[in-house]
Design a protein around this motif. Sequence first.
Motif, mmCIF file in Angstrom:
data_model
loop_
_atom_site.group_PDB
_atom_site.id
_atom_site.type_symbol
_atom_site.label_atom_id
_atom_site.label_comp_id
_atom_site.label_asym_id
_atom_site.label_seq_id
_atom_site.Cartn_x
_atom_site.Cartn_y
_atom_site.Cartn_z
ATOM 1 N N ALA A 1 3.413 59.540 -21.723
ATOM 2 C CA ALA A 1 4.466 59.212 -20.814
ATOM 3 C C ALA A 1 5.684 60.322 -21.218
ATOM 4 C CB ALA A 1 4.752 57.823 -20.796
ATOM 5 N N VAL A 2 6.785 59.864 -20.607
ATOM 6 C CA VAL A 2 7.957 60.638 -20.744
ATOM 7 C C VAL A 2 8.910 60.030 -21.755
ATOM 8 C CG1 VAL A 2 10.157 61.716 -19.404
ATOM 9 C CG2 VAL A 2 7.954 61.271 -18.203
ATOM 10 N N THR A 3 9.108 58.909 -21.830
ATOM 11 C CA THR A 3 10.026 58.305 -22.793
ATOM 12 C C THR A 3 9.212 57.437 -23.685
ATOM 13 O OG1 THR A 3 10.666 56.264 -21.541
ATOM 14 C CG2 THR A 3 11.854 58.659 -21.315
ATOM 15 N N ILE A 4 10.021 56.805 -24.990
ATOM 16 C CA ILE A 4 9.380 55.959 -25.800
ATOM 17 C C ILE A 4 9.501 54.414 -25.249
ATOM 18 C CG2 ILE A 4 11.688 55.168 -26.617
ATOM 19 C CD1 ILE A 4 8.267 55.501 -28.573
ATOM 20 N N GLN A 5 10.329 54.304 -23.997
ATOM 21 C CA GLN A 5 10.346 53.107 -23.473
ATOM 22 C C GLN A 5 9.109 52.865 -22.494
ATOM 23 O OE1 GLN A 5 13.062 55.089 -23.601
ATOM 24 N NE2 GLN A 5 14.547 54.146 -24.441
ATOM 25 N N ASP A 6 8.923 53.904 -21.863
ATOM 26 C CA ASP A 6 7.382 54.025 -21.175
ATOM 27 C C ASP A 6 6.170 53.653 -21.802
ATOM 28 O OD1 ASP A 6 8.759 55.149 -19.053
ATOM 29 O OD2 ASP A 6 8.331 57.217 -19.194
ATOM 30 N N VAL A 7 6.078 54.280 -23.219
ATOM 31 C CA VAL A 7 4.989 53.839 -23.754
ATOM 32 C C VAL A 7 4.863 52.479 -24.305
ATOM 33 C CG1 VAL A 7 4.081 54.441 -25.996
ATOM 34 C CG2 VAL A 7 4.624 56.157 -24.697
ATOM 35 N N ASP A 8 6.218 51.977 -24.533
ATOM 36 C CA ASP A 8 6.350 50.476 -24.810
ATOM 37 C C ASP A 8 5.911 49.536 -23.850
ATOM 38 O OD1 ASP A 8 7.207 51.011 -27.523
ATOM 39 O OD2 ASP A 8 9.327 50.570 -27.237
ATOM 40 N N ASP A 9 6.101 50.036 -22.643
ATOM 41 C CA ASP A 9 5.847 49.288 -21.345
ATOM 42 C C ASP A 9 4.284 49.210 -21.259
ATOM 43 O OD1 ASP A 9 8.386 48.617 -20.766
ATOM 44 O OD2 ASP A 9 8.428 50.083 -18.999
ATOM 45 N N MET A 10 3.671 50.517 -21.717
ATOM 46 C CA MET A 10 2.082 50.698 -21.566
ATOM 47 C C MET A 10 1.468 49.896 -22.529
ATOM 48 S SD MET A 10 2.615 54.598 -20.807
ATOM 49 C CE MET A 10 0.942 55.219 -20.814
ATOM 50 N N ILE A 11 2.009 49.923 -23.896
ATOM 51 C CA ILE A 11 1.601 49.127 -24.820
ATOM 52 C C ILE A 11 1.654 47.464 -24.536
ATOM 53 C CG2 ILE A 11 1.964 48.270 -27.294
ATOM 54 C CD1 ILE A 11 2.849 51.240 -27.872
ATOM 55 N N GLU A 12 2.727 47.019 -23.896
ATOM 56 C CA GLU A 12 2.823 45.692 -23.636
ATOM 57 C C GLU A 12 1.658 45.367 -22.451
ATOM 58 O OE1 GLU A 12 3.630 41.627 -22.876
ATOM 59 O OE2 GLU A 12 4.281 43.053 -24.656
ATOM 60 N N ALA A 13 1.605 46.234 -21.517
ATOM 61 C CA ALA A 13 0.359 45.838 -20.494
ATOM 62 C C ALA A 13 -0.601 45.929 -21.227
ATOM 63 C CB ALA A 13 0.660 47.243 -19.361
ATOM 64 N N ARG A 14 -1.279 46.861 -22.086
ATOM 65 C CA ARG A 14 -2.564 46.685 -22.835
ATOM 66 C C ARG A 14 -2.594 45.438 -23.236
ATOM 67 N NH1 ARG A 14 -4.178 46.275 -27.388
ATOM 68 N NH2 ARG A 14 -2.115 46.343 -28.448
ATOM 69 N N ARG A 15 -1.666 44.895 -24.101
ATOM 70 C CA ARG A 15 -1.856 43.475 -24.802
ATOM 71 C C ARG A 15 -1.984 42.445 -23.777
ATOM 72 N NH1 ARG A 15 3.131 44.777 -28.973
ATOM 73 N NH2 ARG A 15 2.224 46.106 -30.456
ATOM 74 N N ARG A 16 -0.945 42.409 -22.888
ATOM 75 C CA ARG A 16 -1.036 41.485 -21.746
ATOM 76 C C ARG A 16 -2.492 41.459 -21.030
ATOM 77 N NH1 ARG A 16 3.277 43.241 -19.217
ATOM 78 N NH2 ARG A 16 2.113 44.602 -17.654
ATOM 79 N N SER A 17 -3.137 42.677 -20.937
ATOM 80 C CA SER A 17 -4.268 42.487 -20.083
ATOM 81 C C SER A 17 -5.608 42.400 -20.914
ATOM 82 C CB SER A 17 -4.594 43.842 -19.581
ATOM 83 O OG SER A 17 -4.856 44.923 -20.472
#
Length: 256
Positions: free
Chosen positions: A26-42
């Motif tokens: 992604a572009v930012t560390i915040q983006d990646v944290d959102d993606m990690i959270e989505a992975r955990r959630r799913s």
Amino acid sequence: PIAAHRPMCVKALDMGFHVIVEKPPAVTIQDVDDMIEARRRSGRLCQVNFQNTSGQAARKLIELLRAGALGRITDVTGLGMWKRDEAYYARTGWAGKLTHNGMLVLDGTINNPLAHLLHNCLLFAGSGEAAKAAPEWVQAELYHANRIESEDTSCVRIGVAGGATVHFFATVCHDRSETPSVRIRGTEGEALWTYENKLTIRNREGESTWAFGPEHLVANMYRNMMAAIGRGEPLYAPIDDCRSFMAASNGAFLSA
């Protein structure tokens, strides 16, 4: 486009799909944290297509590093010198941009063509786990010779957890494209890995070289993903591990 990676990845994970997302994650560390959270959630898997983690030379090096063949890693240096002409920057509206259509892009050597090189530097610094090479500090000088907003030449120094120092030198302004490489030094020896799927290691046992030849690295990433889904094998570049890359990239732009 780089700015589309986070929203597309999060949407697909929330829909219940496993995801392979193109590099950079992604572009930012915040983006990646959102993606990690989505992975955990799913409960699904998310692999970043850092395909240079999948060649036999890279896998062999990781095996040796984990076995302590070089001792404690002290220094990792990545060198990439490629040639890209004006057509490269004319191919899409976001190429070479810091922002595009009001969104951050941060396109450049770090976040696009030689992103693989930086990720592998961190992967090797963590002895096969980039998450263990989380940046603690980053210093960078970023330059551009082309008529672009972002960088086409980067010099980055990164202090990572565990005490190693990573040096990353990349340009797409060279007069020709040369083979990128990573040199790893440890307390018990050193190794040289190249994009040609070659590995040389020197330690107290002497010098050994492996030359594996061409492989379809992207296909390797898909096979690895299928093995992770079907048999629970570890991913080569899970999104969680790629947080170190994103922190290093963001730190370089902030530093410069």
